[in-house]
Design a protein around this motif. Structure first.
Motif, PDB file in Angstrom:
ATOM      1  N   HIS A 114       0.811  -1.220   0.000  1.00  0.00           N
ATOM      2  CA  HIS A 114       0.000   0.000   0.000  1.00  0.00           C
ATOM      3  C   HIS A 114       0.853   1.282   0.000  1.00  0.00           C
ATOM      4  CE1 HIS A 114      -3.671   2.279   0.825  1.00  0.00           C
ATOM      5  NE2 HIS A 114      -3.029   2.913   1.786  1.00  0.00           N
ATOM      6  N   HIS A 118       1.096   4.736  -2.359  1.00  0.00           N
ATOM      7  CA  HIS A 118       1.055   6.171  -2.022  1.00  0.00           C
ATOM      8  C   HIS A 118       2.262   6.906  -2.625  1.00  0.00           C
ATOM      9  CE1 HIS A 118      -2.524   6.726   0.312  1.00  0.00           C
ATOM     10  NE2 HIS A 118      -2.217   5.788   1.196  1.00  0.00           N
ATOM     11  N   ASP A 309      -6.666   7.077  -0.602  1.00  0.00           N
ATOM     12  CA  ASP A 309      -6.540   5.728  -1.169  1.00  0.00           C
ATOM     13  C   ASP A 309      -7.270   5.632  -2.513  1.00  0.00           C
ATOM     14  OD1 ASP A 309      -5.149   5.103   1.067  1.00  0.00           O
ATOM     15  OD2 ASP A 309      -6.730   3.916   1.994  1.00  0.00           O
TER      16      ASP A 309
HETATM   17 ZN    ZN Z   1      -3.570   4.867   2.468  1.00  0.00          ZN
END
Ligand code: ZN
Ligand code: KG4
Length: 339
Positions: A114, A118, A309
């Protein structure tokens, strides 16, 4: 190369189609279904509800992303999906869907960390970013500063010892009854404020190692509301509420940015990436811009829809990573380490 990127590690259900070209990535479509209304009564994300909602939403989100990009599954070259870290039920839902889709279509599947997602949100606007880069990744779950050697290699420099900065925003909004998620509404109140309450006492660490801490700030806001219970009822128009939001926001931005010059000096970093949901914050964005130039740092802050996100950042990272050799044995990992 065309990549479908899927992300559902927390409460955003998102799919995007990205084209990776020699000049850098281009977003062809980005669909995101948030769940703010679902979690608002609880003042925070309820993991089980979030996972069930992803199960209901992801099929339609993928179809919409493909249709907005004007293509079917057959045109894709690979599927990229968040493997972790995150809420395990949320991760599993979409990871299983991605595996099934890749298997059925005979497409390579790329599992993505993840936080590499980003970081790669910044690659969409700045593919030519000079490295090494300081990467300040701040969200509801993370407050981490990394040294990025390139777009796929992160080395930890400093992190929070307790709460994430996003939690401090969310908790402040909850204590003041301003709604959920807290970041955007605290930001709006702070911008409307005539003055700032504070300053708040900065945490100190006995071992002297660089770190952040936000739990004390949360307690300070709580103590303030206990002293003046009317604040919890006053609402977003009230000048005292606005002043408190401004004080909290200024403090968080100040604490986050303060250690950066020393890290730049120590690492020889040439640029600064700011990403994650809290990177939408207006004071933090302005502060980073004011700091970058005198420090000689190239600044990359993705547009707000790419900071929170989203599937496009996962596709952007997935374009650079190797597909999994054995698709069916792979699984999501709530505590996935960076390798
Ligand atoms: Zn995040
Ligand atoms: O990256 P993200 O969408 O999800 C996580 O991985 O956590 O970040 C969500 C966090 C929430 O805590 C939210 O309050 C915060 O980002 N946020 C903001 C702003 N917009 C979203 N925080 C401060 N200012 C904002 N404008």
């Amino acid at each position: 190369m065309f990549i479908l990127g899927l992300e559902s590690s927390c409460d955003d259900c998102s799919a995007a189609v990205l084209e990776e070209r020699p000049g850098g990535p281009r977003v062809l479509s980005l669909v995101r279904r948030g769940q703010d209304d679902l979690h608002a009564p609880y003042g925070g994300v309820v993991p089980e509800l979030a996972a069930r909602e992803h199960l209901l939403q992801m099929g339609a989100v993928v179809r919409e992303a493909l249709s907005q990009a004007g293509m079917g599954l057959r045109r894709l070259d690979r599927i990229a999906v968040t493997q972790g870290p995150g809420l395990v039920g949320c991760l599993l839902t979409t990871f299983s869907a991605a595996k099934a889709l890749a298997w059925r279509e005979g497409l390579p599947l790329v599992p993505v960390h993840h936080l590499l997602g980003h970081l790669n949100a910044a690659r969409i606007g700045r593919p030519d970013l000079p490295f090494p880069a300081l990467a300040l990744l701040v969200s509801g779950g993370h407050t981490h500063l990394y040294l990025a050697r390139n777009w796929t290699r992160l080395e930890l420099l400093q992190k929070t010892r307790d709460d994430a900065a996003g939690e401090a925003f969310d908790k402040t909004a909850r204590l003041l009854n301003l709604g959920y998620p807290g970041g955007p509404v605290v930001d709006a109140c702070a911008r409307a404020a005539a003055s700032a309450e504070g300053p708040f006492t900065a945490p100190r660490f006995r071992d002297g190692r660089p770190a952040w801490s936000f739990s004390g700030l949360k307690t300070a806001v709580r103590a303030r509301v206990i002293r003046d219970p009317d604040l919890a009822r006053a609402g977003a128009e009230d000048p005292r509420v606005r002043g408190l939001c401004r004080g909290v926001q200024d403090t968080i931005a100040d604490w986050l940015l303060k250690p950066l010059p020393a890290h730049r000096e120590a690492t020889g970093a040439r640029s600064l990436v700011l990403s994650g949901g809290v990177a939408c914050n207006s004071t933090l964005r302005e502060g980073a811009a004011a700091l970058a130039h005198p420090e000689g740092l190239v600044l990359a802050i993705p547009e707000p829809r790419l900071c929170t996100d989203n599937g496009a950042m996962i596709a952007a990272a997935g374009a650079l990573l190797a597909p999994a050799p054995d698709l069916l044995s792979l699984n999501a990992d709530a505590d996935l380490p960076l390798t």
